[in-house]
Design an enzyme around this catalytic site. Structure first.
Site, PDB file in Angstrom:
ATOM      1  N   HIS A  66      -3.247  -2.495  -3.063  1.00  0.00           N
ATOM      2  CA  HIS A  66      -4.057  -2.266  -1.877  1.00  0.00           C
ATOM      3  C   HIS A  66      -5.123  -1.356  -2.312  1.00  0.00           C
ATOM      4  O   HIS A  66      -5.046  -0.628  -3.464  1.00  0.00           O
ATOM      5  CB  HIS A  66      -3.112  -1.709  -0.773  1.00  0.00           C
ATOM      6  N   GLU A  76       3.737   1.106 -10.924  1.00  0.00           N
ATOM      7  CA  GLU A  76       2.482   1.080 -10.178  1.00  0.00           C
ATOM      8  C   GLU A  76       1.430   1.782 -10.865  1.00  0.00           C
ATOM      9  O   GLU A  76       1.596   3.127 -11.107  1.00  0.00           O
ATOM     10  CB  GLU A  76       2.727   1.475  -8.462  1.00  0.00           C
ATOM     11  N   GLU A  97       0.818  -2.928  -8.735  1.00  0.00           N
ATOM     12  CA  GLU A  97       1.936  -2.642  -8.620  1.00  0.00           C
ATOM     13  C   GLU A  97       2.934  -3.709  -8.242  1.00  0.00           C
ATOM     14  O   GLU A  97       3.612  -3.982  -7.391  1.00  0.00           O
ATOM     15  CB  GLU A  97       2.380  -1.720  -7.201  1.00  0.00           C
ATOM     16  N   HIS A 126      -2.756   3.794   1.971  1.00  0.00           N
ATOM     17  CA  HIS A 126      -3.222   2.373   1.828  1.00  0.00           C
ATOM     18  C   HIS A 126      -4.634   2.384   2.785  1.00  0.00           C
ATOM     19  O   HIS A 126      -4.611   2.700   3.915  1.00  0.00           O
ATOM     20  CB  HIS A 126      -2.260   1.625   2.928  1.00  0.00           C
ATOM     21  N   ASP A 130      -1.007   7.237  -6.229  1.00  0.00           N
ATOM     22  CA  ASP A 130       0.277   6.489  -5.742  1.00  0.00           C
ATOM     23  C   ASP A 130       0.723   5.887  -7.163  1.00  0.00           C
ATOM     24  O   ASP A 130       0.217   4.765  -7.588  1.00  0.00           O
ATOM     25  CB  ASP A 130      -0.178   5.397  -4.678  1.00  0.00           C
ATOM     26  N   ASP A 160       8.934  23.866  19.548  1.00  0.00           N
ATOM     27  CA  ASP A 160       8.363  24.994  19.036  1.00  0.00           C
ATOM     28  C   ASP A 160       7.471  24.801  17.427  1.00  0.00           C
ATOM     29  O   ASP A 160       7.246  25.415  16.941  1.00  0.00           O
ATOM     30  CB  ASP A 160       8.841  26.287  19.171  1.00  0.00           C
ATOM     31  N   ASP A 216       8.812   5.924  -6.543  1.00  0.00           N
ATOM     32  CA  ASP A 216       7.372   5.757  -6.034  1.00  0.00           C
ATOM     33  C   ASP A 216       6.906   7.036  -5.450  1.00  0.00           C
ATOM     34  O   ASP A 216       7.338   7.359  -4.117  1.00  0.00           O
ATOM     35  CB  ASP A 216       7.201   4.679  -5.016  1.00  0.00           C
ATOM     36  N   TYR A 261      13.035  -7.493  -7.571  1.00  0.00           N
ATOM     37  CA  TYR A 261      14.221  -6.864  -6.836  1.00  0.00           C
ATOM     38  C   TYR A 261      15.367  -7.683  -6.552  1.00  0.00           C
ATOM     39  O   TYR A 261      15.182  -8.836  -5.954  1.00  0.00           O
ATOM     40  CB  TYR A 261      13.693  -6.239  -5.467  1.00  0.00           C
ATOM     41  N   ARG A 270       9.501  -1.527 -10.087  1.00  0.00           N
ATOM     42  CA  ARG A 270       8.193  -1.671  -9.674  1.00  0.00           C
ATOM     43  C   ARG A 270       7.399  -0.774 -10.619  1.00  0.00           C
ATOM     44  O   ARG A 270       7.876   0.501 -11.173  1.00  0.00           O
ATOM     45  CB  ARG A 270       7.979  -1.219  -8.424  1.00  0.00           C
ATOM     46  N   HIS A 318       6.439  -8.322  -1.803  1.00  0.00           N
ATOM     47  CA  HIS A 318       5.086  -7.612  -1.521  1.00  0.00           C
ATOM     48  C   HIS A 318       3.812  -8.017  -2.532  1.00  0.00           C
ATOM     49  O   HIS A 318       3.888  -8.774  -3.464  1.00  0.00           O
ATOM     50  CB  HIS A 318       5.428  -6.182  -1.379  1.00  0.00           C
ATOM     51  N   HIS A 363      11.090   0.357   0.934  1.00  0.00           N
ATOM     52  CA  HIS A 363      10.614   1.740   1.473  1.00  0.00           C
ATOM     53  C   HIS A 363      11.802   2.675   1.792  1.00  0.00           C
ATOM     54  O   HIS A 363      11.977   3.412   2.499  1.00  0.00           O
ATOM     55  CB  HIS A 363       9.887   1.536   2.714  1.00  0.00           C
TER      56      HIS A 363
HETATM   57  N1  GLY Z   1       3.644   3.999  -1.824  1.00  0.00           N
HETATM   58  C1  GLY Z   1       3.325   2.946  -1.064  1.00  0.00           C
HETATM   59  C2  GLY Z   1       2.906   1.802  -1.552  1.00  0.00           C
HETATM   60  O1  GLY Z   1       3.161   1.821  -3.127  1.00  0.00           O
HETATM   61  O2  GLY Z   1       2.153   1.022  -1.163  1.00  0.00           O
HETATM   62 MN    MN Z   2       0.960   1.456  -3.508  1.00  0.00          MN
HETATM   63 MN    MN Z   3       3.360   3.284  -4.388  1.00  0.00          MN
END
Ligand code: GLY
Ligand code: MN
Ligand code: MN
Length: 449
Positions: A351, A405, A381, A358, A268, A36, A257, A385, A403, A347, A240
């Site tokens: 993006h 960003e 970003e 994204h 972001d 529900d 983040d 790490y 990071r 990474h 993540h």
């Molecule tokens: N928050 C997802 C990224 O930074 O791509």
């Molecule tokens: Mn990002």
């Molecule tokens: Mn991010």
């Protein structure tokens, strides 16, 4: 976003679809969370981009040149009892009066009406493979027409991925979209400032997350653009991480983040700062390296440069810095060529950003990286790490995850950092966390040649 903007987008798409084509776009399905209870509904980005229609159970159909109207919206009818229980509906009248549809039909009648709209159209523009239930429905409509061929009915012969044309449109942001994205960026920036201000050793990660959400909601951005990452110490090394349920420890860094969704556009932002308000020497050394990489990458965001240039700049600065700190050994050029940095930086540097965090849009055209043009928005970003136990890495570097960003718009002569309202210089962070508010240290908005 105003009605004219949605109308302009539909017109452009219809020019691409042409008079012998038809475009069909369903919105997202409602998804069950548990008994529900449903997940909060959020319209499909492509559908919303063209319609501005926020309700579930809707399908937009664009039929260029159709005499009775080119833009048809199938949606739920008004229903006083259902609306008492579940909320207001625009209904067919509202679809036309408020949302600019030329014609509107009940969603329950789509099986009867849609085959007639497909009749004698040559090409169907549709994002096949995104919604299997709807794919099946589309095929049933086509098959129905095929069966009528002896009666002189012509079924469309070609399916064309709608995504490509539409996503290219979405990649270039209009001035209205840029205004909205600036607002999304400002709200998220204020949230990060607030998180830095309240953070104390002993707090739980989710308590800091609550501060972010508070700031988003009170500014009219009721939802984060993606699950917020609030990771202290070792958790900052999990890219993540979203559990956000650990205590924050004195001496650790905190990586946040988090971005909001404002009027269907995402921000972001990532910031990393010391839980106790003071960077240790090792934390500061790595932080300054990531920051230098970020500045170098932002410097490359300008028209005429290609998509990968910011990443290449970040990788060069990070590799050189890791070499200098003794975390990598060898010759700089071969470290870059062999991607030795990937051990600590796994990474990419960014993006596209827009209605989806994204966002859509091709990164390559054929074999070549996409050339940056005004109106494109991307994140920058870089990070580093170093989890505990990293082989051959002295202990002082362990559990440092960093990071930084920002959201960056390509402008005519360079770029604009949309998220410049949140500080990132280490001295400014320490001063802000110590309660010495300073606006003189805001990060740079403009970077141009
Ligand atoms: N928050 C997802 C990224 O930074 O791509
Ligand atoms: Mn990002
Ligand atoms: Mn991010």
């Amino acid at each position: 976003m105003n009605k004219t903007e949605f109308a302009r987008r539909r017109k452009r798409l219809m020019q691409l679809v042409g008079r012998d084509g038809i475009a069909i776009l369903p919105t997202s399905p409602v998804r069950s969370r548990n008994r529900d209870v449903e997940y909060p509904f959020r319209a499909d980005s492509d559908f919303y981009y063209l319609t501005g229609f926020p309700e579930p159970e809707a399908v937009a159909v664009l039929v260029p040149g159709r005499p009775h109207g080119e833009y048809i919206l199938f949606c739920r009818e008004r229903d006083p009892e259902m609306e008492t229980w579940h909320g207001r509906r625009a209904g067919l009248e509202g679809a036309m009066a408020q949302f600019g549809a030329d014609d509107a039909f009940p969603i329950s009648d789509i099986d009867e009406i849609l085959p007639g709209l497909l009749e004698n159209r040559e090409r169907v523009y549709y994002a096949m493979g995104c919604n299997s239930e709807f794919d099946r429905q589309v095929m049933e409509w086509i098959n129905l027409l095929r069966k009528k061929s002896r009666a002189g009915v012509h079924a469309p012969g070609e399916f064309i991925a709608l995504d490509h044309a539409l996503h290219d449109m979405r990649l270039y942001k209009s001035s209205n979209e840029i205004k909205t994205m600036r607002r999304a960026a400002q709200i998220a920036a204020a949230a990060h400032m607030r998180a830095m201000q309240v953070c104390q050793p002993g707090m739980m990660e989710y308590q800091v997350e609550a501060e972010l959400l508070h700031e988003f909601m009170r500014e009219g951005a009721p939802s984060p653009a993606y699950p917020s990452i609030v990771g202290g110490g070792a958790n900052g090394c999990i890219l993540h991480y979203t559990e956000n349920n650990a205590p924050l420890r004195d001496g650790d860094l905190l990586l946040i983040d988090a971005g909001c969704e404002y009027d269907y556009y995402a921000s972001d932002i990532t910031r990393t700062f010391p839980v106790n308000g003071r960077f240790s020497p090792a934390q500061r050394a790595l932080y300054e390296l990531v920051l230098a990489a970020q500045y170098a990458a932002i410097e490359q965001v300008r028209p005429g440069n290609h998509w990968n240039q910011p990443h290449e700049a970040a990788v060069r600065v990070l590799s050189a810095g890791l070499l200098e700190l003794g975390l990598l050994k060898g010759k700089l050029d071969s470290l870059i060529k062999n991607e030795a940095y990937r051990r600590f930086y796994m990474h990419r540097t960014g993006h596209w950003l827009g209605m989806d965090v994204h966002d859509v849009g091709d990164y390559k055209v054929g074999e070549a990286w996409r050339v940056l043009e005004p109106g494109m928005v991307m994140t920058i970003e870089p990070g580093l790490y170093i989890p505990a136990g990293s082989k051959g890495v002295p202990k002082k570097w362990w559990d440092i995850g960093i990071r930084i960003e920002d959201d960056v718009l390509v402008t005519k002569d360079g770029c604009e950092v949309l998220t410049c309202d949140v500080i990132k210089e280490p001295d400014a962070i320490e001063a802000w966390m110590a309660g010495q508010a300073s606006t003189a240290t805001r990060s740079r908005r403009k970077a141009s040649r």
